[in-house]
Design a protein around this motif. Structure first.
Motif, PDB file in Angstrom:
ATOM      1  N   ALA A 152      99.128 -52.985  92.992  1.00  0.00           N
ATOM      2  CA  ALA A 152      98.566 -52.110  94.009  1.00  0.00           C
ATOM      3  C   ALA A 152      97.057 -52.281  94.122  1.00  0.00           C
ATOM      4  CB  ALA A 152      98.915 -50.655  93.689  1.00  0.00           C
ATOM      5  N   ALA A 205      95.369 -54.083  97.363  1.00  0.00           N
ATOM      6  CA  ALA A 205      94.612 -53.189  98.241  1.00  0.00           C
ATOM      7  C   ALA A 205      93.117 -53.469  98.247  1.00  0.00           C
ATOM      8  CB  ALA A 205      94.861 -51.732  97.830  1.00  0.00           C
ATOM      9  N   LEU A 206      92.560 -53.851  97.088  1.00  0.00           N
ATOM     10  CA  LEU A 206      91.102 -53.853  96.966  1.00  0.00           C
ATOM     11  C   LEU A 206      90.493 -55.193  96.579  1.00  0.00           C
ATOM     12  CD1 LEU A 206      90.737 -50.429  95.107  1.00  0.00           C
ATOM     13  CD2 LEU A 206      90.495 -50.883  97.559  1.00  0.00           C
ATOM     14  N   PRO A 258      88.406 -56.244 100.427  1.00  0.00           N
ATOM     15  CA  PRO A 258      88.385 -55.256 101.508  1.00  0.00           C
ATOM     16  C   PRO A 258      87.602 -55.767 102.724  1.00  0.00           C
ATOM     17  CG  PRO A 258      86.897 -54.621  99.745  1.00  0.00           C
ATOM     18  CD  PRO A 258      87.678 -55.786  99.232  1.00  0.00           C
ATOM     19  N   PRO A 281      94.487 -46.704  94.792  1.00  0.00           N
ATOM     20  CA  PRO A 281      94.073 -47.745  95.741  1.00  0.00           C
ATOM     21  C   PRO A 281      94.274 -47.306  97.192  1.00  0.00           C
ATOM     22  CG  PRO A 281      96.149 -48.340  94.694  1.00  0.00           C
ATOM     23  CD  PRO A 281      95.628 -47.143  93.961  1.00  0.00           C
ATOM     24  N   GLY A 282      95.276 -46.449  97.429  1.00  0.00           N
ATOM     25  CA  GLY A 282      95.488 -45.953  98.786  1.00  0.00           C
ATOM     26  C   GLY A 282      94.351 -45.090  99.281  1.00  0.00           C
ATOM     27  N   GLY A 300      91.293 -45.760  98.736  1.00  0.00           N
ATOM     28  CA  GLY A 300      90.224 -46.675  99.099  1.00  0.00           C
ATOM     29  C   GLY A 300      89.046 -46.671  98.154  1.00  0.00           C
ATOM     30  N   LEU A 327      91.242 -51.139 104.257  1.00  0.00           N
ATOM     31  CA  LEU A 327      92.431 -51.385 103.450  1.00  0.00           C
ATOM     32  C   LEU A 327      93.505 -52.097 104.264  1.00  0.00           C
ATOM     33  CD1 LEU A 327      92.736 -47.878 101.735  1.00  0.00           C
ATOM     34  CD2 LEU A 327      91.586 -49.922 100.866  1.00  0.00           C
ATOM     35  N   PHE A 342      98.420 -49.578 102.810  1.00  0.00           N
ATOM     36  CA  PHE A 342      97.576 -48.660 102.061  1.00  0.00           C
ATOM     37  C   PHE A 342      96.730 -47.797 102.992  1.00  0.00           C
ATOM     38  CE2 PHE A 342      98.615 -51.822  98.875  1.00  0.00           C
ATOM     39  CZ  PHE A 342      98.907 -51.021  97.779  1.00  0.00           C
ATOM     40  N   ARG A 343      96.430 -48.308 104.165  1.00  0.00           N
ATOM     41  CA  ARG A 343      95.672 -47.500 105.129  1.00  0.00           C
ATOM     42  C   ARG A 343      96.461 -46.258 105.518  1.00  0.00           C
ATOM     43  NH1 ARG A 343      92.824 -49.725 110.608  1.00  0.00           N
ATOM     44  NH2 ARG A 343      92.006 -51.165 109.060  1.00  0.00           N
ATOM     45  N   HIS A 369      96.423 -43.455 102.733  1.00  0.00           N
ATOM     46  CA  HIS A 369      95.183 -42.683 102.611  1.00  0.00           C
ATOM     47  C   HIS A 369      95.275 -41.315 103.286  1.00  0.00           C
ATOM     48  CE1 HIS A 369      90.782 -41.998 102.572  1.00  0.00           C
ATOM     49  NE2 HIS A 369      91.002 -41.457 103.750  1.00  0.00           N
TER      50      HIS A 369
END
Length: 337
Positions: free
Chosen positions: A28, A32-33, A36, A256-257, A259, A267, A271-272, A275
């Motif tokens: 994750a 996700a990161l 970015p 990670p969701g 951000g 993201l 994952f966006r 959030h």
């Protein structure tokens, strides 16, 4: 002594759950990161403001990093900036000479830095004078805007640990309504004390924020209480397995969701979407709204957290009715849990 085969079979389950959590955590965060990139970061523009619209169109022609959001008038665009619906407003200067980019770095320093960079380059190429004004600046003691995220993360983790700890001490399922009320009250007290500690740290302790600490305390208590209730509700239904699910939802996907220091627009798509509803993400939004933005802008994240709270209470009471009910045994009445 436990036979070797039985010991192996008993240990497989916990190790498998730990493996799932560990691999999920790595996947994750890396997905996700790891890189970015801004995608459709919203910038407000007033309809009919041709110089501003043309400049944003030129930026859009170079890629999808920024997205122009049109509003009917300057007042509506400014309200969107204060509500954190957009990160900046681009408009023709009131003097008629060039453009003015009004940002709100408190909503996301990474986003406003990207917007400023792209718009500045485009204005230079077009030979258009550009003035940049930060209408809602991030605190200079937190230039990257990390404190809202880490404060929210601490409140969420402390909250769900409180819920798990109380379940371990009292049993996962409350036996009756008075015990359920006592459990909820204990979690509320824990949330209040946890929020008080967090507020004192970021306020007079680390000397970062001085404004609206009372509102920050209330927001923190709501966030910690929500996390604690969610943990109690999940464990009431799933017991030990519930702990793994809590970590997967709140930590593996939630962190990670949210951000971290990056806005949702940085993201990947999956994952966006997280959030908007995960606890760390909602908590970060709520903290930023309370500390930096006008009263009322915190209503949306606070309302979503309230939905989490109500849903968790319903689940907890449902577990009490279904799993904590008395059942007939040969020796008389006993509890199912």
């Amino acid at each position: 002594m436990v036979p070797l085969r039985q010991a192996i079979m008993t240990g497989i389950g916990p190790l498998l759950l730990a493996l799932i959590v560990g691999v999920g955590f790595i996947a994750a965060f890396v997905i996700a990161l790891h890189d970015p990139k801004p995608d459709d970061v919203p910038v407000a523009v007033v309809r009919g403001d041709q110089p501003a619209e043309a400049l944003l169109a030129a930026v859009r022609g170079q890629g999808r990093q920024l997205e122009a959001i049109a509003f009917d008038d300057a007042a509506a665009a400014d309200r969107a900036l204060r509500r954190q619906d957009v990160y900046a407003v681009l408009a023709t200067s009131t003097t008629g000479a060039g453009l003015t980019l009004t940002t709100a770095s408190a909503a996301g320093p990474a986003a406003t830095a990207v917007i400023t960079g792209f718009v500045t380059v485009a204005a230079r190429r077009a030979g258009t004078p550009l003035a940049v004004v930060d209408a809602v600046p991030v605190d200079p003691d937190d230039p990257r805007g990390v404190v809202p995220f880490y404060l929210a993360l601490g409140l969420v983790i402390g909250g769900y640990f409180g819920g798990i700890s109380l379940s371990l001490a009292l049993g996962t399922v409350p036996r009756n309504l008075p015990r359920a009320a006592l459990r909820i009250g204990g979690l509320a007290l824990h949330a209040v004390l946890l929020s008080l500690g967090g507020t004192l740290i970021v306020g007079p302790g680390a000397d970062i924020w001085h404004q609206n600490l009372a509102g920050l305390f209330g927001a923190g208590a709501l966030l910690a209480f929500t996390a604690a209730l969610f943990a109690s509700a999940v464990q009431a239904w799933l017991a030990r397995v519930g702990t793994t699910l809590i970590i997967l939802v709140v930590v593996v996907l939630g962190n990670p969701g949210s951000g971290g220091i990056y806005p949702a627009e940085f993201l990947p798509g999956f994952f966006r979407g997280i959030h908007d509803w995960d606890l760390p993400g909602l908590g970060s939004d709520l903290v930023r709204s309370v500390v930096y933005f006008p009263a009322g802008t915190a209503g949306w994240p606070a309302g979503k957290l309230a939905i989490w709270c109500v849903g968790s209470v319903v689940l907890l009471l449902g577990a009490m009715l279904v799993l904590g009910r008395p059942v007939r045994s040969p020796g008389g009445w006993r509890r199912a849990h």
